[in-house]
Design a protein around this motif. Structure first.
Motif, PDB file in Angstrom:
ATOM      1  N   MET A  18       0.827  -1.203   0.000  1.00  0.00           N
ATOM      2  CA  MET A  18       0.000   0.000   0.000  1.00  0.00           C
ATOM      3  C   MET A  18       0.867   1.261   0.000  1.00  0.00           C
ATOM      4  SD  MET A  18      -3.351  -0.539   0.207  1.00  0.00           S
ATOM      5  CE  MET A  18      -2.818  -0.574  -1.454  1.00  0.00           C
ATOM      6  N   ALA A  32      -7.159  -3.313  -4.451  1.00  0.00           N
ATOM      7  CA  ALA A  32      -7.151  -1.969  -3.844  1.00  0.00           C
ATOM      8  C   ALA A  32      -6.718  -0.894  -4.835  1.00  0.00           C
ATOM      9  CB  ALA A  32      -6.239  -1.956  -2.630  1.00  0.00           C
ATOM     10  N   ARG A  76     -16.191  -0.253   2.565  1.00  0.00           N
ATOM     11  CA  ARG A  76     -16.374   1.169   2.870  1.00  0.00           C
ATOM     12  C   ARG A  76     -17.280   1.319   4.098  1.00  0.00           C
ATOM     13  NH1 ARG A  76     -20.403   4.536   2.119  1.00  0.00           N
ATOM     14  NH2 ARG A  76     -20.059   6.725   1.539  1.00  0.00           N
ATOM     15  N   GLN A  98     -19.342  10.488  -4.696  1.00  0.00           N
ATOM     16  CA  GLN A  98     -19.929   9.148  -4.715  1.00  0.00           C
ATOM     17  C   GLN A  98     -21.445   9.211  -4.767  1.00  0.00           C
ATOM     18  OE1 GLN A  98     -18.224   7.216  -1.322  1.00  0.00           O
ATOM     19  NE2 GLN A  98     -16.191   7.263  -2.189  1.00  0.00           N
ATOM     20  N   SER A 102     -24.725   9.607   3.970  1.00  0.00           N
ATOM     21  CA  SER A 102     -24.528   8.506   4.907  1.00  0.00           C
ATOM     22  C   SER A 102     -23.233   8.610   5.710  1.00  0.00           C
ATOM     23  CB  SER A 102     -24.569   7.162   4.172  1.00  0.00           C
ATOM     24  OG  SER A 102     -23.325   6.914   3.560  1.00  0.00           O
ATOM     25  N   VAL A 103     -22.278   9.386   5.220  1.00  0.00           N
ATOM     26  CA  VAL A 103     -21.057   9.542   6.026  1.00  0.00           C
ATOM     27  C   VAL A 103     -21.072  10.849   6.807  1.00  0.00           C
ATOM     28  CG1 VAL A 103     -19.525   8.028   4.724  1.00  0.00           C
ATOM     29  CG2 VAL A 103     -19.758  10.412   4.041  1.00  0.00           C
ATOM     30  N   GLY A 104     -22.170  11.575   6.724  1.00  0.00           N
ATOM     31  CA  GLY A 104     -22.306  12.735   7.598  1.00  0.00           C
ATOM     32  C   GLY A 104     -22.226  14.089   6.916  1.00  0.00           C
ATOM     33  N   LYS A 163     -13.135  17.888   1.524  1.00  0.00           N
ATOM     34  CA  LYS A 163     -13.603  16.662   2.190  1.00  0.00           C
ATOM     35  C   LYS A 163     -15.050  16.312   1.791  1.00  0.00           C
ATOM     36  CE  LYS A 163     -14.220  14.706   6.770  1.00  0.00           C
ATOM     37  NZ  LYS A 163     -14.136  14.909   8.210  1.00  0.00           N
ATOM     38  N   TYR A 170     -24.767   8.530  -0.616  1.00  0.00           N
ATOM     39  CA  TYR A 170     -23.580   8.058   0.087  1.00  0.00           C
ATOM     40  C   TYR A 170     -22.921   9.191   0.858  1.00  0.00           C
ATOM     41  CZ  TYR A 170     -23.640   3.386  -1.839  1.00  0.00           C
ATOM     42  OH  TYR A 170     -23.977   2.101  -2.124  1.00  0.00           O
ATOM     43  N   LEU A 200     -17.921  -1.745  -1.506  1.00  0.00           N
ATOM     44  CA  LEU A 200     -18.875  -0.888  -0.783  1.00  0.00           C
ATOM     45  C   LEU A 200     -19.072  -1.385   0.642  1.00  0.00           C
ATOM     46  CD1 LEU A 200     -21.527  -0.105  -3.528  1.00  0.00           C
ATOM     47  CD2 LEU A 200     -19.708   1.348  -2.650  1.00  0.00           C
ATOM     48  N   TYR A 245     -14.738   9.120   6.770  1.00  0.00           N
ATOM     49  CA  TYR A 245     -15.168  10.511   6.794  1.00  0.00           C
ATOM     50  C   TYR A 245     -15.565  11.028   8.186  1.00  0.00           C
ATOM     51  CZ  TYR A 245     -17.576  14.743   5.137  1.00  0.00           C
ATOM     52  OH  TYR A 245     -17.967  16.035   4.918  1.00  0.00           O
ATOM     53  N   PRO A 246     -16.381  10.277   8.942  1.00  0.00           N
ATOM     54  CA  PRO A 246     -16.807  10.840  10.234  1.00  0.00           C
ATOM     55  C   PRO A 246     -15.650  11.028  11.215  1.00  0.00           C
ATOM     56  CG  PRO A 246     -18.164   8.963   9.613  1.00  0.00           C
ATOM     57  CD  PRO A 246     -17.025   9.000   8.655  1.00  0.00           C
ATOM     58  N   ALA A 265     -23.607   9.088  11.266  1.00  0.00           N
ATOM     59  CA  ALA A 265     -22.630   8.448  10.380  1.00  0.00           C
ATOM     60  C   ALA A 265     -21.690   7.533  11.148  1.00  0.00           C
ATOM     61  CB  ALA A 265     -21.839   9.508   9.618  1.00  0.00           C
ATOM     62  N   GLN A 323     -16.278   2.474   8.295  1.00  0.00           N
ATOM     63  CA  GLN A 323     -17.016   3.542   8.963  1.00  0.00           C
ATOM     64  C   GLN A 323     -17.268   3.154  10.433  1.00  0.00           C
ATOM     65  OE1 GLN A 323     -20.165   4.802   6.292  1.00  0.00           O
ATOM     66  NE2 GLN A 323     -21.144   6.015   7.888  1.00  0.00           N
ATOM     67  N   THR A 349     -13.358   6.726   1.988  1.00  0.00           N
ATOM     68  CA  THR A 349     -14.370   7.717   2.355  1.00  0.00           C
ATOM     69  C   THR A 349     -15.207   7.253   3.543  1.00  0.00           C
ATOM     70  OG1 THR A 349     -15.796   6.838   0.643  1.00  0.00           O
ATOM     71  CG2 THR A 349     -14.651   8.883   0.138  1.00  0.00           C
ATOM     72  N   VAL A 385     -24.244   2.461   5.179  1.00  0.00           N
ATOM     73  CA  VAL A 385     -25.216   1.952   4.222  1.00  0.00           C
ATOM     74  C   VAL A 385     -24.541   1.409   2.962  1.00  0.00           C
ATOM     75  CG1 VAL A 385     -27.014   3.573   4.954  1.00  0.00           C
ATOM     76  CG2 VAL A 385     -25.500   4.193   3.085  1.00  0.00           C
ATOM     77  N   VAL A 386     -25.215   0.465   2.344  1.00  0.00           N
ATOM     78  CA  VAL A 386     -24.866   0.024   0.994  1.00  0.00           C
ATOM     79  C   VAL A 386     -26.154   0.120   0.191  1.00  0.00           C
ATOM     80  CG1 VAL A 386     -24.093  -1.879  -0.456  1.00  0.00           C
ATOM     81  CG2 VAL A 386     -23.016  -1.494   1.761  1.00  0.00           C
ATOM     82  N   LEU A 387     -26.163   0.988  -0.804  1.00  0.00           N
ATOM     83  CA  LEU A 387     -27.423   1.331  -1.467  1.00  0.00           C
ATOM     84  C   LEU A 387     -27.506   0.739  -2.860  1.00  0.00           C
ATOM     85  CD1 LEU A 387     -27.186   5.039  -0.432  1.00  0.00           C
ATOM     86  CD2 LEU A 387     -28.751   3.385   0.556  1.00  0.00           C
ATOM     87  N   ARG A 434      -9.517   1.602  -3.234  1.00  0.00           N
ATOM     88  CA  ARG A 434      -9.085   2.038  -1.914  1.00  0.00           C
ATOM     89  C   ARG A 434      -9.592   3.462  -1.625  1.00  0.00           C
ATOM     90  NH1 ARG A 434      -5.212   3.547   1.667  1.00  0.00           N
ATOM     91  NH2 ARG A 434      -4.808   1.940   3.222  1.00  0.00           N
ATOM     92  N   ASP A 435      -9.610   4.312  -2.643  1.00  0.00           N
ATOM     93  CA  ASP A 435     -10.158   5.664  -2.460  1.00  0.00           C
ATOM     94  C   ASP A 435     -11.606   5.586  -1.990  1.00  0.00           C
ATOM     95  OD1 ASP A 435      -7.830   6.875  -3.329  1.00  0.00           O
ATOM     96  OD2 ASP A 435      -8.479   7.020  -5.409  1.00  0.00           O
ATOM     97  N   ILE A 436     -12.356   4.678  -2.633  1.00  0.00           N
ATOM     98  CA  ILE A 436     -13.777   4.540  -2.284  1.00  0.00           C
ATOM     99  C   ILE A 436     -13.905   4.083  -0.830  1.00  0.00           C
ATOM    100  CG2 ILE A 436     -15.913   3.290  -2.800  1.00  0.00           C
ATOM    101  CD1 ILE A 436     -15.191   5.133  -5.053  1.00  0.00           C
ATOM    102  N   LYS A 493      -9.489  13.119  -6.719  1.00  0.00           N
ATOM    103  CA  LYS A 493      -9.499  13.517  -5.308  1.00  0.00           C
ATOM    104  C   LYS A 493      -9.381  15.034  -5.202  1.00  0.00           C
ATOM    105  CE  LYS A 493      -7.394   9.810  -2.651  1.00  0.00           C
ATOM    106  NZ  LYS A 493      -6.116   9.411  -2.065  1.00  0.00           N
TER     107      LYS A 493
END
Lengths: 343, 389
Positions: free
Chosen positions: A1, B135, B154, A228, A235-237, A221, A232, B151, B105-106, B78, B158, B102, B83-85, B97-99, A284
């Motif tokens: 990584m 990844a 991801r 996404q 969902s992360v705030g 951010k 979504y 997902l 985030y919280p 959060a 969280q 996220t 969630v997975v939608l 890996r970027d996905i 990004k």
């Protein structure tokens, strides 16, 4: 990584180094090339305060430097505005010009010029920017109404083109009934140009664009989350409603500032973010936003140089040049998009 | 009931102020997998979206971890719920890996830059759903099964207490469905995460869920253990299908039997008859099955598929009536297929039926063991053709 992280970082560094070099090169060319040619050594000398030739120093300080600075600032602002709109609509093909937002700003600026000139004998930078901002917001609002919840790329483009036509028609209507002197003034401006920029203009533009640019960077951010999709992000705030309002306001401030000073400039807002994302191989926002700004600055300085020198002493409209380079990029994007997602 | 992590009380859900379902009572414990099943358009997604606060509740209340859902800040929610939608993500130039990142985030700062600890959690989440190897790949360039796992990673990083998944198995092939569901099952058990999801595959729902919520479009929600929900005619009523179409023991659905006078008699035991039944069913041939003890798996299926079943009491010698009926059927049918009957103490009179069939020139032997060798799969086609040759 970690290995991968380093690969990526090396790529970011390379792209940023190239952009910085291009920016420096473009700045020197823009300042040095013209009917009076000023060599690099002399430019540095004048900037350091050694005035050997007052004519050259005058041209440099009064004409070329503010113009180059404006081209850089407005180009960066326009590209950033495009990036924000692309995030908002989740669609890489949109930008302030394509969506008719520039035309909306053009309409209100034209109206402001005609009426304020009549009433007050002149219009300040701030009045024009205010008018452009109102126009940009109006056009964006219209787009949102027209496109509704359609996420379909084509529908959005059609809505944008419609808004652009409506605004241009209104502008033409206003111009038809304006006095002769205003029309000449307006005509040159409405085609887009960086000519005749003053230090006062540059100061105002720099302040606004810097503020909006920093604000956009601070939104990196939530922008990353919003890329996404709305659900979504929520969902992360992310407070999606407030975020969307912030995006629209910022992109409108940016494109309004550009339009108020330089008129509508086409395709920069779509082409530059796309090229920069490809070069960095990521979307990004933390990495992309500063690079988009730099890229836009380089692109517009380059285009302005061509507009000024290609058929000197006749000067081309800036949009003529940006379209020549930007439109093919957009066409390639459209073709790829169709093949890629089928949507 | 106490200890539920998510509770819904008198919840009304729907779009644009028009309630679709009212009075929903729901309790989801930590470490539990709760599955919403029901026909298309019944409101499964609507309920899940309301629980995840993507949609405004039209009435009633939802509590998450003891707090009112609508009083929780975006950040607080959060960090409790991921969630997975169903909506498809179309990110540009982002790696898997970027996905996944996220999901942090919280927990990250103003600019969302990941700390080493965050990076480690991203790695751990990707390892948990086995997507470490992809990844670096672009999210656009992976399969649907891999996307769902990304997902899920991801959602995992969280660090939620509850994960909400809306039809996570759509677009997946059977292998990826199984993988995803067993991942969820394991996560719930090991990490004590509450998992609530909607599924179209009722057979999978039956296997993976601790509790099942049946959502019908008719403003009614039935909740219970899979054992309760899958007994009786709940499933048949839920989906508006024939009472016998769904088989809770096999967890599968069957097409309606071919009615009519039997043209083929199938003799079998211990599951050997099943492929023959299915083949005849497909070909639209009404058939009889016999002579089967009630507890034989063949008998179980034959009751759903065969036009007639000669069933007898298990562990007892065959009664005369059953054997007599078998002789009649040998007379009446065009063919008698011996799918492999194991003959022992109680069923030795089947041998008499087989003899009768041979005498009548109707006997066909289908050797199940041979099919596997011949074809590598459990297929009747090869077997039957082989016998005819």
């Amino acid at each position: 990584m970690g290995e991968k992280g380093q690969d990526r970082r090396a790529r970011y560094r390379l792209v940023y180094a190239l952009l910085a070099a291009a920016l420096l090169g473009a700045a020197l060319l823009n300042v040095g090339v013209g009917s009076v040619s000023i060599p690099v050594g002399r430019i540095v000398g004048i900037l350091l305060g050694r005035v050997d030739d007052p004519t050259q120093a005058g041209i440099l300080w009064k004409i070329r430097l503010p113009r180059a600075l404006m081209a850089a600032l407005l180009g960066g602002g326009l590209s950033l505005s495009g990036f924000l709109l692309q995030t908002f609509f989740g669609n890489p093909i949109v930008g302030p010009f394509v969506l008719g937002i520039s035309s909306g700003a053009k309409l209100t600026v034209a109206l402001a010029m005609i009426f304020l000139l009549k009433a007050l004998g002149g219009a300040s930078s701030w009045a024009l920017i205010g008018a452009a901002f109102a126009g940009a917001l109006l056009a964006t609002g219209l787009i949102l109404l027209l496109s509704g919840r359609l996420k379909h790329m084509a529908a959005l483009l059609v809505a944008g083109i419609m808004v652009g036509y409506i605004c241009s028609a209104c502008t033409d209507f206003a111009v038809t009934f304006a006095d002769d002197a205003d029309i000449v003034n307006l005509h040159g401006w409405s085609q887009g140009s960086f000519s005749g920029m003053s230090w006062e203009n540059a100061g105002v533009a720099a302040a606004l664009i810097a503020l909006a640019g920093i604000a956009a960077f601070m939104l990196s951010k939530p922008i990353a989350a919003y890329q996404q999709g709305e659900a979504y992000a929520q969902s992360v705030g992310v407070n999606v409603r407030a975020f969307r309002v912030a995006l629209i306001l910022l992109s409108s401030v940016l494109s309004a500032t550009v339009t108020a000073f330089a008129g509508p400039i086409s395709f920069v807002g779509v082409a530059v973010p796309h090229l920069v994302k490809r070069a960095l191989n990521t979307s990004k926002p933390l990495v992309v936003i500063p690079a988009v700004f730099l890229g836009g600055a380089v692109f517009c300085m380059g285009c302005d140089l061509i507009a000024r020198t290609a058929f000197a002493p006749t000067e081309l409209n800036i949009s003529t040049v940006t379209s020549a380079f930007g439109a093919p990029v957009v066409i390639v994007m459209l073709l790829r998009q169709r093949r890629g997602t089928g949507a | 009931m106490t200890g539920a992590y998510l509770t819904a009380r008198k919840l009304s859900v729907g779009y644009d102020g028009a309630p679709l379902i009212e009075g929903i009572e729901l309790e989801i414990q930590k470490g539990e997998v709760v599955t919403l099943i029901g026909p298309n358009g019944s409101g499964k997604s609507t309920i899940l979206k309301t629980i995840a606060r993507q949609l405004k509740a039209l009435g009633g209340s939802v509590y998450v971890g003891g707090d009112d859902l609508h009083r929780l800040s975006a950040g607080a929610l959060a960090s409790r719920m991921a969630v997975v939608l169903t909506e498809r993500m179309r990110p540009e130039l982002l790696t898997c890996r970027d996905i996944v990142s996220t999901g942090r985030y919280p927990y990250t700062g103003r600019l969302g830059i990941l700390s080493d600890a965050d990076e480690a959690k991203v790695d751990a989440a990707m390892a948990a759903v086995r997507v470490t190897d992809i990844a670096r790949r672009s999210y656009d360039a992976i399969s649907d099964g891999q996307r769902q796992r990304v997902l899920l990673a991801r959602a995992l990083c969280q660090e939620p207490e509850i994960i909400v998944l809306d039809e996570p198995t759509s677009f997946l092939d059977i292998r990826h469905k199984l993988e995803l569901l067993s991942l969820l099952r394991g996560m719930a058990r090991r990490e004590g995460i509450a998992v609530v999801l909607s599924l179209h595959e009722i057979d999978l729902a039956q296997r993976v869920s601790d509790r099942i919520v049946c959502v019908t479009g008719e403003r009614e929600v039935v909740c219970g253990t899979p054992e309760a929900v899958f007994s009786g005619d709940t499933i048949a009523r839920l989906y508006g299908i024939e009472r016998d179409a769904f088989d809770p023991a096999f967890g599968g659905v069957e097409l309606p039997r071919v009615e009519g006078a039997p043209r083929v008699l199938v003799l079998s035991s211990g599951g050997a008859g099943i492929p023959v039944y299915r083949r005849l069913q497909r070909e639209g041939v009404p058939f009889a099955a016999g002579i089967l003890p009630e507890n034989d798996v063949d008998c179980h299926l034959a009751r759903r598929l065969a036009a007639e079943v000669i069933a007898v009491e298990p562990f007892a010698p065959f009664p005369d009536a059953a054997v007599a009926r078998a002789f009649e059927l040998v007379e009446a049918c065009e063919r008698v297929i011996d799918a492999g009957v194991l003959i022992g103490q109680t069923n030795r009179r089947v041998a008499e039926v087989l003899e009768a069939a041979k005498r009548a020139g109707k006997y066909e032997r289908v050797e199940s063991g041979e099919w596997r060798v011949e074809c590598g799969v459990w297929s009747v086609e090869c077997g039957v053709r082989r016998m005819r040759n």
